[in-house]
Design a protein around this motif. Sequence first.
Motif, PDB file in Angstrom:
ATOM      1  N   UNK A  65       0.816  -0.987  -0.067  1.00 41.43           N
ATOM      2  CA  UNK A  65      -0.162  -0.116   0.119  1.00 41.43           C
ATOM      3  C   UNK A  65       0.832   1.126   0.113  1.00 41.43           C
ATOM      4  N   UNK A  66       0.392   2.000  -0.790  1.00 43.00           N
ATOM      5  CA  UNK A  66       1.404   3.533  -1.023  1.00 43.00           C
ATOM      6  C   UNK A  66       0.353   4.633  -1.320  1.00 43.00           C
ATOM      7  N   UNK A  67       0.864   5.604  -1.011  1.00 38.25           N
ATOM      8  CA  UNK A  67       0.169   6.836  -1.441  1.00 38.25           C
ATOM      9  C   UNK A  67       0.479   7.220  -2.795  1.00 38.25           C
ATOM     10  N   UNK A  97       3.638   7.686  -4.876  1.00 43.95           N
ATOM     11  CA  UNK A  97       4.902   6.896  -4.635  1.00 43.95           C
ATOM     12  C   UNK A  97       5.269   5.769  -5.662  1.00 43.95           C
ATOM     13  N   UNK A  98       6.332   4.941  -5.329  1.00 45.90           N
ATOM     14  CA  UNK A  98       6.678   3.879  -5.900  1.00 45.90           C
ATOM     15  C   UNK A  98       6.834   2.568  -5.218  1.00 45.90           C
ATOM     16  N   UNK A  99       6.563   1.511  -6.274  1.00 47.19           N
ATOM     17  CA  UNK A  99       6.795   0.151  -5.738  1.00 47.19           C
ATOM     18  C   UNK A  99       7.704  -0.594  -6.870  1.00 47.19           C
ATOM     19  N   UNK A 122       7.406   0.622 -10.726  1.00 47.20           N
ATOM     20  CA  UNK A 122       6.223   1.563 -10.876  1.00 47.20           C
ATOM     21  C   UNK A 122       6.461   2.745  -9.941  1.00 47.20           C
ATOM     22  N   UNK A 123       6.559   3.927 -10.870  1.00 48.74           N
ATOM     23  CA  UNK A 123       6.764   5.344 -10.362  1.00 48.74           C
ATOM     24  C   UNK A 123       5.320   6.125 -10.631  1.00 48.74           C
ATOM     25  N   UNK A 124       5.187   6.973 -10.015  1.00 52.98           N
ATOM     26  CA  UNK A 124       4.243   8.187  -9.865  1.00 52.98           C
ATOM     27  C   UNK A 124       2.877   7.240  -9.831  1.00 52.98           C
ATOM     28  N   UNK A 125       2.653   6.581  -8.767  1.00 58.07           N
ATOM     29  CA  UNK A 125       1.407   5.818  -8.899  1.00 58.07           C
ATOM     30  C   UNK A 125       0.063   6.354  -8.678  1.00 58.07           C
ATOM     31  N   UNK A 126      -0.814   6.046  -9.424  1.00 58.21           N
ATOM     32  CA  UNK A 126      -2.116   6.796  -9.181  1.00 58.21           C
ATOM     33  C   UNK A 126      -3.309   5.861  -8.625  1.00 58.21           C
ATOM     34  N   UNK A 186      -2.116  -1.459  -3.613  1.00 57.81           N
ATOM     35  CA  UNK A 186      -3.195  -0.423  -3.367  1.00 57.81           C
ATOM     36  C   UNK A 186      -2.722   0.991  -3.179  1.00 57.81           C
ATOM     37  N   UNK A 187      -3.128   1.835  -4.005  1.00 56.12           N
ATOM     38  CA  UNK A 187      -2.672   3.256  -4.123  1.00 56.12           C
ATOM     39  C   UNK A 187      -3.810   4.028  -3.603  1.00 56.12           C
ATOM     40  N   UNK A 188      -3.460   4.930  -2.355  1.00 53.17           N
ATOM     41  CA  UNK A 188      -4.546   5.508  -1.702  1.00 53.17           C
ATOM     42  C   UNK A 188      -4.230   7.098  -2.309  1.00 53.17           C
ATOM     43  N   UNK A 189      -5.375   7.976  -2.340  1.00 53.98           N
ATOM     44  CA  UNK A 189      -5.261   9.481  -2.822  1.00 53.98           C
ATOM     45  C   UNK A 189      -4.924  10.212  -1.485  1.00 53.98           C
TER      46      UNK A 189
END
Length: 129
Positions: free
Chosen positions: A11-13, A16-18, A82-86, A126-129
Amino acid sequence: QVELVESGGGSVQAGGSLNLSCVYSGYTSNYNCMGWFRQGPGKEREGIAVIVSDGTTRYATSVKGRFTISKDDANNTLYLQMNSLKPDDTAMYYCAADGPLQCYTDAPDALKRDDFGYWGQGTQVTVSS
């Protein structure tokens, strides 16, 4: 026996990147194509990135410029940086192997699940806003 094992989800905001990894065994990476797919809630599984035997990479429009696929044959590992996740990137991510010759010509999102011979179990992003 072929086995693909993904890891690196979480889980990232947003922004973020993974870095996802897929360790494969019992598989010859000289096969035509390996790739990453994802399946969001209530959506079809879609191809987002592929890498073919000569190292050429192709990306779906939705991730181009943000995601990078790479492969380390010495360690039998496929990666997806994965960068600049949405928030729209939230999905289960799957590693796939033994893809078709269409990997050389078609966009990844034109490829179908049945086109690939082997699959991992998936890793959740999971990407949170």
